[in-house]
Design a protein around this motif. Sequence first.
Motif, PDB file in Angstrom:
ATOM      1  N   ASP A 155       0.838  -1.209   0.000  1.00 27.77           N
ATOM      2  CA  ASP A 155       0.000   0.000   0.000  1.00 27.77           C
ATOM      3  C   ASP A 155       0.869   1.255   0.000  1.00 27.77           C
ATOM      4  OD1 ASP A 155      -2.143  -1.679   0.129  1.00 27.77           O
ATOM      5  OD2 ASP A 155      -2.384  -1.538   2.290  1.00 27.77           O
ATOM      6  N   ASN A 156       2.182   1.047   0.241  1.00 27.60           N
ATOM      7  CA  ASN A 156       3.144   2.151   0.202  1.00 27.60           C
ATOM      8  C   ASN A 156       2.788   3.281   1.180  1.00 27.60           C
ATOM      9  OD1 ASN A 156       5.516   3.074  -0.715  1.00 27.60           O
ATOM     10  ND2 ASN A 156       4.717   3.961  -2.623  1.00 27.60           N
ATOM     11  N   ILE A 157       2.373   2.925   2.383  1.00 27.16           N
ATOM     12  CA  ILE A 157       2.011   3.932   3.395  1.00 27.16           C
ATOM     13  C   ILE A 157       3.227   4.169   4.301  1.00 27.16           C
ATOM     14  CG2 ILE A 157       0.496   4.469   5.359  1.00 27.16           C
ATOM     15  CD1 ILE A 157      -1.600   2.644   4.105  1.00 27.16           C
ATOM     16  N   ASN A 158       3.588   5.417   4.429  1.00 24.45           N
ATOM     17  CA  ASN A 158       4.693   5.759   5.327  1.00 24.45           C
ATOM     18  C   ASN A 158       4.140   6.484   6.531  1.00 24.45           C
ATOM     19  OD1 ASN A 158       7.081   4.861   3.977  1.00 24.45           O
ATOM     20  ND2 ASN A 158       6.535   6.347   2.389  1.00 24.45           N
ATOM     21  N   PHE A 159       4.356   5.925   7.678  1.00 21.03           N
ATOM     22  CA  PHE A 159       3.854   6.525   8.902  1.00 21.03           C
ATOM     23  C   PHE A 159       5.020   6.855   9.810  1.00 21.03           C
ATOM     24  CE2 PHE A 159      -0.315   6.714  11.106  1.00 21.03           C
ATOM     25  CZ  PHE A 159      -1.082   6.903   9.975  1.00 21.03           C
ATOM     26  N   LYS A 160       4.937   8.006  10.470  1.00 23.72           N
ATOM     27  CA  LYS A 160       6.019   8.356  11.401  1.00 23.72           C
ATOM     28  C   LYS A 160       5.772   7.701  12.743  1.00 23.72           C
ATOM     29  CE  LYS A 160       8.245  12.272   9.610  1.00 23.72           C
ATOM     30  NZ  LYS A 160       9.080  13.381   9.960  1.00 23.72           N
ATOM     31  N   LYS A 161       6.829   7.293  13.393  1.00 17.54           N
ATOM     32  CA  LYS A 161       6.683   6.711  14.724  1.00 17.54           C
ATOM     33  C   LYS A 161       6.311   7.772  15.739  1.00 17.54           C
ATOM     34  CE  LYS A 161       9.499   2.659  14.622  1.00 17.54           C
ATOM     35  NZ  LYS A 161       9.922   1.569  15.397  1.00 17.54           N
ATOM     36  N   ASP A 162       5.424   7.405  16.647  1.00 17.13           N
ATOM     37  CA  ASP A 162       4.960   8.343  17.665  1.00 17.13           C
ATOM     38  C   ASP A 162       5.827   8.148  18.915  1.00 17.13           C
ATOM     39  OD1 ASP A 162       3.408  10.138  18.897  1.00 17.13           O
ATOM     40  OD2 ASP A 162       1.710   8.804  19.264  1.00 17.13           O
ATOM     41  N   GLU A 163       7.092   8.518  18.812  1.00 19.51           N
ATOM     42  CA  GLU A 163       8.000   8.225  19.924  1.00 19.51           C
ATOM     43  C   GLU A 163       8.934   9.410  20.114  1.00 19.51           C
ATOM     44  OE1 GLU A 163       9.767   4.290  19.484  1.00 19.51           O
ATOM     45  OE2 GLU A 163      11.551   5.054  20.488  1.00 19.51           O
ATOM     46  N   GLU A 164       8.903   9.991  21.310  1.00 15.72           N
ATOM     47  CA  GLU A 164       9.682  11.209  21.563  1.00 15.72           C
ATOM     48  C   GLU A 164      11.178  10.988  21.316  1.00 15.72           C
ATOM     49  OE1 GLU A 164      10.148  14.472  25.043  1.00 15.72           O
ATOM     50  OE2 GLU A 164       8.684  12.887  25.333  1.00 15.72           O
ATOM     51  N   GLY A 165      11.790  11.913  20.571  1.00 19.84           N
ATOM     52  CA  GLY A 165      13.234  11.850  20.355  1.00 19.84           C
ATOM     53  C   GLY A 165      13.669  10.874  19.273  1.00 19.84           C
ATOM     54  N   TYR A 166      12.736  10.059  18.748  1.00 22.23           N
ATOM     55  CA  TYR A 166      13.106   9.010  17.786  1.00 22.23           C
ATOM     56  C   TYR A 166      13.782   9.596  16.544  1.00 22.23           C
ATOM     57  CZ  TYR A 166      12.586   5.012  14.643  1.00 22.23           C
ATOM     58  OH  TYR A 166      12.826   3.988  13.758  1.00 22.23           O
ATOM     59  N   TYR A 167      13.161  10.672  15.974  1.00 19.81           N
ATOM     60  CA  TYR A 167      13.692  11.205  14.717  1.00 19.81           C
ATOM     61  C   TYR A 167      14.966  12.037  14.898  1.00 19.81           C
ATOM     62  CZ  TYR A 167       9.841   8.955  12.536  1.00 19.81           C
ATOM     63  OH  TYR A 167       8.997   7.968  12.108  1.00 19.81           O
ATOM     64  N   GLU A 168      15.128  12.636  16.092  1.00 25.85           N
ATOM     65  CA  GLU A 168      16.385  13.352  16.371  1.00 25.85           C
ATOM     66  C   GLU A 168      17.538  12.334  16.397  1.00 25.85           C
ATOM     67  OE1 GLU A 168      13.624  13.944  18.007  1.00 25.85           O
ATOM     68  OE2 GLU A 168      13.215  16.027  17.492  1.00 25.85           O
ATOM     69  N   ASN A 169      17.282  11.197  17.063  1.00 23.44           N
ATOM     70  CA  ASN A 169      18.324  10.174  17.138  1.00 23.44           C
ATOM     71  C   ASN A 169      18.646   9.605  15.763  1.00 23.44           C
ATOM     72  OD1 ASN A 169      18.396  10.511  19.861  1.00 23.44           O
ATOM     73  ND2 ASN A 169      17.009   8.807  20.305  1.00 23.44           N
ATOM     74  N   ILE A 170      17.592   9.449  14.952  1.00 24.04           N
ATOM     75  CA  ILE A 170      17.800   8.934  13.591  1.00 24.04           C
ATOM     76  C   ILE A 170      18.687   9.903  12.821  1.00 24.04           C
ATOM     77  CG2 ILE A 170      16.641   8.638  11.359  1.00 24.04           C
ATOM     78  CD1 ILE A 170      15.438   6.464  12.627  1.00 24.04           C
ATOM     79  N   GLU A 171      18.433  11.201  12.957  1.00 19.79           N
ATOM     80  CA  GLU A 171      19.197  12.207  12.210  1.00 19.79           C
ATOM     81  C   GLU A 171      20.681  12.122  12.584  1.00 19.79           C
ATOM     82  OE1 GLU A 171      17.878  16.245  12.785  1.00 19.79           O
ATOM     83  OE2 GLU A 171      19.636  17.005  11.703  1.00 19.79           O
ATOM     84  N   THR A 172      20.960  11.990  13.885  1.00 19.40           N
ATOM     85  CA  THR A 172      22.363  11.901  14.311  1.00 19.40           C
ATOM     86  C   THR A 172      22.996  10.621  13.761  1.00 19.40           C
ATOM     87  OG1 THR A 172      21.734  13.093  16.300  1.00 19.40           O
ATOM     88  CG2 THR A 172      23.864  11.998  16.354  1.00 19.40           C
ATOM     89  N   GLY A 173      22.238   9.540  13.782  1.00 16.05           N
ATOM     90  CA  GLY A 173      22.738   8.267  13.233  1.00 16.05           C
ATOM     91  C   GLY A 173      23.030   8.385  11.747  1.00 16.05           C
ATOM     92  N   LEU A 174      22.151   9.055  11.022  1.00  7.04           N
ATOM     93  CA  LEU A 174      22.368   9.216   9.572  1.00  7.04           C
ATOM     94  C   LEU A 174      23.597  10.075   9.306  1.00  7.04           C
ATOM     95  CD1 LEU A 174      18.711   9.771   8.264  1.00  7.04           C
ATOM     96  CD2 LEU A 174      20.158   7.756   7.916  1.00  7.04           C
ATOM     97  N   ASN A 175      23.767  11.124  10.111  1.00  7.22           N
ATOM     98  CA  ASN A 175      24.953  11.973   9.942  1.00  7.22           C
ATOM     99  C   ASN A 175      26.234  11.195  10.226  1.00  7.22           C
ATOM    100  OD1 ASN A 175      23.620  14.220   9.092  1.00  7.22           O
ATOM    101  ND2 ASN A 175      23.357  15.083  11.143  1.00  7.22           N
ATOM    102  N   PHE A 176      26.164  10.300  11.204  1.00  5.52           N
ATOM    103  CA  PHE A 176      27.340   9.477  11.497  1.00  5.52           C
ATOM    104  C   PHE A 176      27.670   8.595  10.283  1.00  5.52           C
ATOM    105  CE2 PHE A 176      29.079   5.446  13.334  1.00  5.52           C
ATOM    106  CZ  PHE A 176      30.326   5.950  13.646  1.00  5.52           C
ATOM    107  N   HIS A 177      26.647   7.998   9.686  1.00  2.82           N
ATOM    108  CA  HIS A 177      26.882   7.149   8.509  1.00  2.82           C
ATOM    109  C   HIS A 177      27.477   7.965   7.347  1.00  2.82           C
ATOM    110  CE1 HIS A 177      24.572   4.140  10.677  1.00  2.82           C
ATOM    111  NE2 HIS A 177      24.936   3.262   9.775  1.00  2.82           N
ATOM    112  N   LEU A 178      27.014   9.190   7.234  1.00  2.71           N
ATOM    113  CA  LEU A 178      27.534  10.078   6.180  1.00  2.71           C
ATOM    114  C   LEU A 178      29.023  10.360   6.396  1.00  2.71           C
ATOM    115  CD1 LEU A 178      25.893  11.683   3.960  1.00  2.71           C
ATOM    116  CD2 LEU A 178      26.150  13.661   5.449  1.00  2.71           C
ATOM    117  N   LEU A 179      29.373  10.637   7.649  1.00  2.54           N
ATOM    118  CA  LEU A 179      30.780  10.915   7.974  1.00  2.54           C
ATOM    119  C   LEU A 179      31.640   9.668   7.770  1.00  2.54           C
ATOM    120  CD1 LEU A 179      30.209  13.053  11.203  1.00  2.54           C
ATOM    121  CD2 LEU A 179      31.178  13.877   9.046  1.00  2.54           C
TER     122      LEU A 179
END
Length: 243
Positions: A33-57
């Motif tokens: 169905d190709n549905i993208n839902f955001k997780k309802d969890e405090e701080g989850y996406y901030e942590n993801i962003e830092t993790g992605l930046n680490f992978h980039l580095l």
Amino acid sequence: MLDIRTLEDFHHSQNSLNTFKQCPLKFKLKYMDNINFKKDEEGYYENIETGLNFHLLCNRYFIGIDTSMGEDTKDKDKLEGWMKSLKKTIPINKDHTYLSEYTIRMAMDEVRLQANYDLIILKEDTIEIWDFKTESRKPIYRDLEKRMQTIVYMYVLMENLKLLGKTIEFSNLKMIYFNPQYEDQLIQIDYDEFKHEENHKSIKNIIDRIKEYDFQGLFDKSIYEKYCKYCEFERICEDKSGF
Ligand code: SF4
């Protein structure tokens, strides 16, 4: 609903196989169905962003680009500490080949798979698959050994050695999980022919189950309940008893 099972170019990933294993309804919502839902969890996406930046580095480091960051980079101090730890753990050796952010796709009968590796290191007689984790929880060998990621990544690489111009023994393939917050606790998974055959069977088994699954039929949510509290679809699937 797009029935991806009929698409010639659809390749399963460790994520798609794992999602089906956890819950066929979740698989349908995400991949058909190709549905993208955001997780309802405090701080989850901030942590993801830092993790992605680490992978980039990490990628910059292995392809030889400067890894310094701008002053206003989010979590700059943390990222600098993590990079220091990475560089200490994997110093660049000019005799080795580093394949960073490397994707392998394979198709063998109905087993069509894609694996996206953080890093593959080609050494003289050995190949190492490295995966970088940034979660705060401590890595545990028995969880990582059984993980779908380990199964798919090691299987796909061993089946596609020709692509890398290599011939190695099963025992010379390793998968290593590295979390810079636990740099002295690398988790290394070894390989052998028996594991390879078992991995093939378990991947094929899930792909066959996906192929035969009736995504239009009745769905019994109670079977999958233990995964609901971690599932981003919980809010929309609360009262759902069917597809
Ligand atoms: S909330 Fe539970 S039943 Fe619904 S899709 Fe997620 S895991 Fe499946």
